[in-house]
Write an enzyme that holds these catalytic residues in place. Structure first.
Site, PDB file in Angstrom:
ATOM      1  N   ASP A 123       0.810  -1.224   0.000  1.00  0.00           N
ATOM      2  CA  ASP A 123       0.000   0.000   0.000  1.00  0.00           C
ATOM      3  C   ASP A 123       0.841   1.270   0.000  1.00  0.00           C
ATOM      4  OD1 ASP A 123      -2.375  -1.452   0.019  1.00  0.00           O
ATOM      5  OD2 ASP A 123      -2.414  -1.572   2.206  1.00  0.00           O
ATOM      6  N   ALA A 124       2.033   1.200  -0.584  1.00  0.00           N
ATOM      7  CA  ALA A 124       2.932   2.362  -0.578  1.00  0.00           C
ATOM      8  C   ALA A 124       3.364   2.760  -1.980  1.00  0.00           C
ATOM      9  CB  ALA A 124       4.159   2.073   0.282  1.00  0.00           C
TER      10      ALA A 124
END
Length: 284
Positions: free
Chosen positions: A228-229
């Site tokens: 999620d980065a």
């Protein structure tokens, strides 16, 4: 819409880039239908997207690439040219939640998305009837919690067999392994609620309700090895109040998620997203 060639480029910023690109197109009789540019003062990098009427040029897309290559090399460009007449092949991946998948299928059915959805892959069989109603192949690939590798091996095989250009994680609740992220870098799109990292884990909306959160949001991003980065494509929020129970927050959150995901996919399909490092420039 008429057939167009889309030229997308980024390079170190310097004087003369716009003039060179424009002169190149006009010298071949090309008609510029749309153009966007951005110069980032913090990185010294330049970004540009140009749509050219295909019928206005005297050659096909391969000859266009060949003719433009010397200019691209002289400016040290990262670039590509795509053809609007060749829709991208999209693989959708899901688990049990249907809102994002159903929304994308509906938009595809109504021709809002210029692509070809070639299949849906899921680790559950719950959504099969909905997908097959659209005459799209549905592949149920179960996950063994003790050994997930066979699942990912089959997923990789399917993606390769379908010659996917884009993979969309429409609430697919598994973490893709690093080799898949690397093989399809900048071609895997994910959506998640924007409570992270504050409310990670189970029942994030319940956690947010307990803290009195006033905004619900969603983030669409490219998938990388870092969970999620990856580079953010789009985000949106909706305001809530103390009156909203967790169930209402979930409903509102799903609305935001599906809208953000569909926008992110559409912008990707239209070559509106340029990635530089872990940041995006989006000409929407």
């Amino acid at each position: 819409m008429e057939r167009r060639f889309r030229l997308v480029l980024s390079c170190p910023d310097r004087v003369g880039i716009v003039a060179m690109v424009s002169n190149f197109i006009s010298s071949h009789g090309g008609s510029i239908k749309d153009a966007n540019q951005h110069s980032d003062p913090t990185t010294g990098w330049f970004f540009m997207r140009v749509e050219i009427g295909a019928a206005s040029l005297p050659f096909d897309i391969d000859a266009l690439r060949e003719a433009f290559d010397p200019i691209a090399q002289s400016f040290n460009m990262d670039w590509h040219i795509s053809d609007s007449a060749q829709p991208r092949r999209v693989v959708l991946m899901a688990s049990k939640e249907s809102h994002c998948l159903a929304d994308l299928l509906h938009r595809y059915h109504d021709k809002e998305l210029d692509c070809e959805i070639v299949c849906v892959i899921s680790n559950h069989d719950d959504l099969r009837k909905m997908v097959e109603w659209h005459d799209i192949p549905y592949h149920h690939v179960p996950v063994d919690k003790e050994n997930k590798q066979p699942h990912f091996d089959k997923v990789s095989e399917l993606i390769e067999n379908y010659q996917a250009d884009v993979i969309v994680l429409a609430r697919y609740m598994q973490i893709l392994p690093a080799d898949v992220c690397e093989a399809y870098a900048r071609r895997v799109i994910n959506i998640h609620h924007s409570f992270l990292p504050s409310f990670a884990g189970a029942k994030p909306y319940h956690q947010a309700h307990e803290r009195g959160v006033k905004l619900i949001g969603a983030t669409c991003h490219y998938v990388t090895e870092d969970l999620d980065a990856g580079p953010i494509i789009d985000q949106d929020v909706i305001r809530i109040s103390h009156r909203d129970l967790p169930e209402e927050m979930v409903r509102l959150g799903r609305d935001v998620e599906k809208n953000v995901l569909s926008r992110g996919l559409r912008w990707h399909l239209e070559d509106r997203i340029l990635v530089h490092g872990n940041k995006t420039v989006v000409f929407n």
